[in-house]
Design a protein around this motif. Structure first.
Motif, mmCIF file in Angstrom:
data_model
loop_
_atom_site.group_PDB
_atom_site.id
_atom_site.type_symbol
_atom_site.label_atom_id
_atom_site.label_comp_id
_atom_site.label_asym_id
_atom_site.label_seq_id
_atom_site.Cartn_x
_atom_site.Cartn_y
_atom_site.Cartn_z
ATOM 1 N N CYS A 22 0.824 -1.220 0.000
ATOM 2 C CA CYS A 22 0.000 0.000 0.000
ATOM 3 C C CYS A 22 0.853 1.264 0.000
ATOM 4 O O CYS A 22 0.342 2.346 -0.301
ATOM 5 N N ASP A 23 2.131 1.147 0.289
ATOM 6 C CA ASP A 23 3.033 2.294 0.253
ATOM 7 C C ASP A 23 3.617 2.521 -1.135
ATOM 8 O O ASP A 23 4.326 3.502 -1.361
ATOM 9 N N GLY A 24 3.323 1.610 -2.060
ATOM 10 C CA GLY A 24 3.793 1.707 -3.438
ATOM 11 C C GLY A 24 2.604 1.671 -4.382
ATOM 12 O O GLY A 24 1.551 2.246 -4.091
ATOM 13 N N ALA A 25 2.748 0.962 -5.472
ATOM 14 C CA ALA A 25 1.683 0.868 -6.481
ATOM 15 C C ALA A 25 0.585 -0.122 -6.093
ATOM 16 O O ALA A 25 -0.456 -0.178 -6.750
ATOM 17 N N ASP A 26 0.824 -0.918 -5.038
ATOM 18 C CA ASP A 26 -0.157 -1.906 -4.567
ATOM 19 C C ASP A 26 -0.515 -2.910 -5.660
ATOM 20 O O ASP A 26 -1.674 -3.299 -5.807
ATOM 21 N N THR A 27 0.485 -3.315 -6.430
ATOM 22 C CA THR A 27 0.273 -4.307 -7.484
ATOM 23 C C THR A 27 0.779 -5.663 -7.016
ATOM 24 O O THR A 27 1.741 -5.758 -6.254
ATOM 25 N N SER A 28 0.129 -6.690 -7.489
ATOM 26 C CA SER A 28 0.505 -8.049 -7.097
ATOM 27 C C SER A 28 1.883 -8.406 -7.648
ATOM 28 O O SER A 28 2.276 -7.947 -8.717
ATOM 29 N N PRO A 29 2.616 -9.249 -6.921
ATOM 30 C CA PRO A 29 3.915 -9.714 -7.424
ATOM 31 C C PRO A 29 3.729 -10.807 -8.473
ATOM 32 O O PRO A 29 2.678 -11.462 -8.523
ATOM 33 N N GLN A 30 4.743 -11.006 -9.275
ATOM 34 C CA GLN A 30 4.764 -12.130 -10.213
ATOM 35 C C GLN A 30 4.844 -13.406 -9.400
ATOM 36 O O GLN A 30 5.558 -13.467 -8.388
ATOM 37 N N HIS A 59 -5.598 -10.943 1.942
ATOM 38 C CA HIS A 59 -5.160 -9.919 0.994
ATOM 39 C C HIS A 59 -5.524 -10.236 -0.444
ATOM 40 O O HIS A 59 -5.622 -9.338 -1.272
ATOM 41 N N TRP A 60 -5.686 -11.538 -0.744
ATOM 42 C CA TRP A 60 -5.930 -11.918 -2.138
ATOM 43 C C TRP A 60 -6.420 -13.352 -2.157
ATOM 44 O O TRP A 60 -5.890 -14.198 -1.429
ATOM 45 N N ALA A 61 -7.399 -13.635 -2.985
ATOM 46 C CA ALA A 61 -7.887 -15.001 -3.155
ATOM 47 C C ALA A 61 -8.324 -15.188 -4.603
ATOM 48 O O ALA A 61 -9.293 -14.576 -5.052
ATOM 49 N N LEU A 62 -7.569 -15.983 -5.333
ATOM 50 C CA LEU A 62 -7.893 -16.347 -6.711
ATOM 51 C C LEU A 62 -8.229 -17.828 -6.729
ATOM 52 O O LEU A 62 -7.592 -18.614 -6.022
ATOM 53 N N PHE A 63 -9.164 -18.218 -7.570
ATOM 54 C CA PHE A 63 -9.498 -19.633 -7.698
ATOM 55 C C PHE A 63 -10.041 -19.897 -9.096
ATOM 56 O O PHE A 63 -10.242 -18.967 -9.870
ATOM 57 N N GLY A 75 1.193 -7.374 -11.308
ATOM 58 C CA GLY A 75 0.130 -6.445 -11.662
ATOM 59 C C GLY A 75 -1.099 -7.127 -12.221
ATOM 60 O O GLY A 75 -1.785 -6.575 -13.082
ATOM 61 N N TYR A 76 -1.407 -8.314 -11.711
ATOM 62 C CA TYR A 76 -2.578 -9.068 -12.173
ATOM 63 C C TYR A 76 -3.835 -8.208 -12.013
ATOM 64 O O TYR A 76 -3.990 -7.498 -11.021
ATOM 65 N N ALA A 77 -4.737 -8.287 -12.965
ATOM 66 C CA ALA A 77 -5.982 -7.506 -12.935
ATOM 67 C C ALA A 77 -6.758 -7.763 -11.644
ATOM 68 O O ALA A 77 -6.663 -8.841 -11.061
ATOM 69 N N THR A 78 -7.528 -6.788 -11.217
ATOM 70 C CA THR A 78 -8.288 -6.917 -9.975
ATOM 71 C C THR A 78 -9.764 -7.231 -10.219
ATOM 72 O O THR A 78 -10.550 -7.280 -9.273
ATOM 73 N N ASP A 79 -10.142 -7.461 -11.470
ATOM 74 C CA ASP A 79 -11.530 -7.798 -11.792
ATOM 75 C C ASP A 79 -11.941 -9.089 -11.095
ATOM 76 O O ASP A 79 -11.114 -9.975 -10.874
ATOM 77 N N ALA A 80 -13.234 -9.214 -10.796
ATOM 78 C CA ALA A 80 -13.743 -10.413 -10.140
ATOM 79 C C ALA A 80 -13.545 -11.651 -11.011
ATOM 80 O O ALA A 80 -13.387 -12.757 -10.491
ATOM 81 N N GLY A 98 -4.802 -6.874 -2.632
ATOM 82 C CA GLY A 98 -4.603 -5.740 -1.739
ATOM 83 C C GLY A 98 -3.300 -6.000 -1.013
ATOM 84 O O GLY A 98 -3.194 -6.940 -0.225
ATOM 85 N N GLY A 99 -2.294 -5.241 -1.298
ATOM 86 C CA GLY A 99 -0.950 -5.523 -0.797
ATOM 87 C C GLY A 99 -0.751 -5.311 0.686
ATOM 88 O O GLY A 99 -1.624 -4.793 1.390
#
Length: 154
Positions: A22-30, A59-63, A75-80, A98-99
């Protein structure tokens, strides 16, 4: 072969770069992985902070990540929904990543990225899905898992 989760941004026990917080771009890591069981039909990735003052923070849940996918770009998209992949609502009350954002002066927190190889193509969940519920449902179909833990403090 053992299921392994890696990132080109950090290694286990190392600090997560500011750009992914949250102190940076708040983008997901590779993230990338290898060694999934042959009968894997999909993957899930859950990122949690077990050191949060209110309990485990999602912070993150993908499935429903297709079994032929073995890398997520930074920087993976944040769309549902991103193709077949679905993203749950995190504890920031939004879909996507959400970093790390621990309270100032609370010390260094651990951020646990958990990759889960699953025996089903899709989890039986109705949108919107809470990240903790996604993890519980994924655990019902778990074949193997791997954890990559980074740290961050403010």
């Amino acid at each position: 072969m053992v299921l392994t989760l890696l990132s080109d941004a950090f290694t286990t026990g190392e600090p997560i770069p500011v750009v992914h917080t949250c102190d940076g771009a708040d983008t997901s890591p590779q993230l990338s992985w290898r060694g999934a069981p042959a009968d894997t039909r999909s993957f899930a990735i859950i990122c949690t902070d077990p050191d949060a003052p209110v309990g485990v923070w999602c912070h993150w849940a993908l499935f429903d990540i297709p079994a032929n996918i073995t890398t997520l770009a930074a920087g993976y998209a944040t769309d549902a929904r991103v193709g077949e992949t679905r993203q749950a609502i995190n504890d920031f009350r939004r879909s996507g990543y959400g970093g790390p954002c621990p309270p100032r002066g609370h010390g260094r927190h651990r951020y646990r990225f958990r990759l889960m190889a699953l025996s089903v193509d899709h989890l039986d969940l109705i949108d919107p899905v809470d990240g903790h519920d996604a993890e519980r449902e994924a655990e019902r179909h778990l074949l193997a898992d791997a954890v990559l833990t980074g740290t961050y403090g403010r």
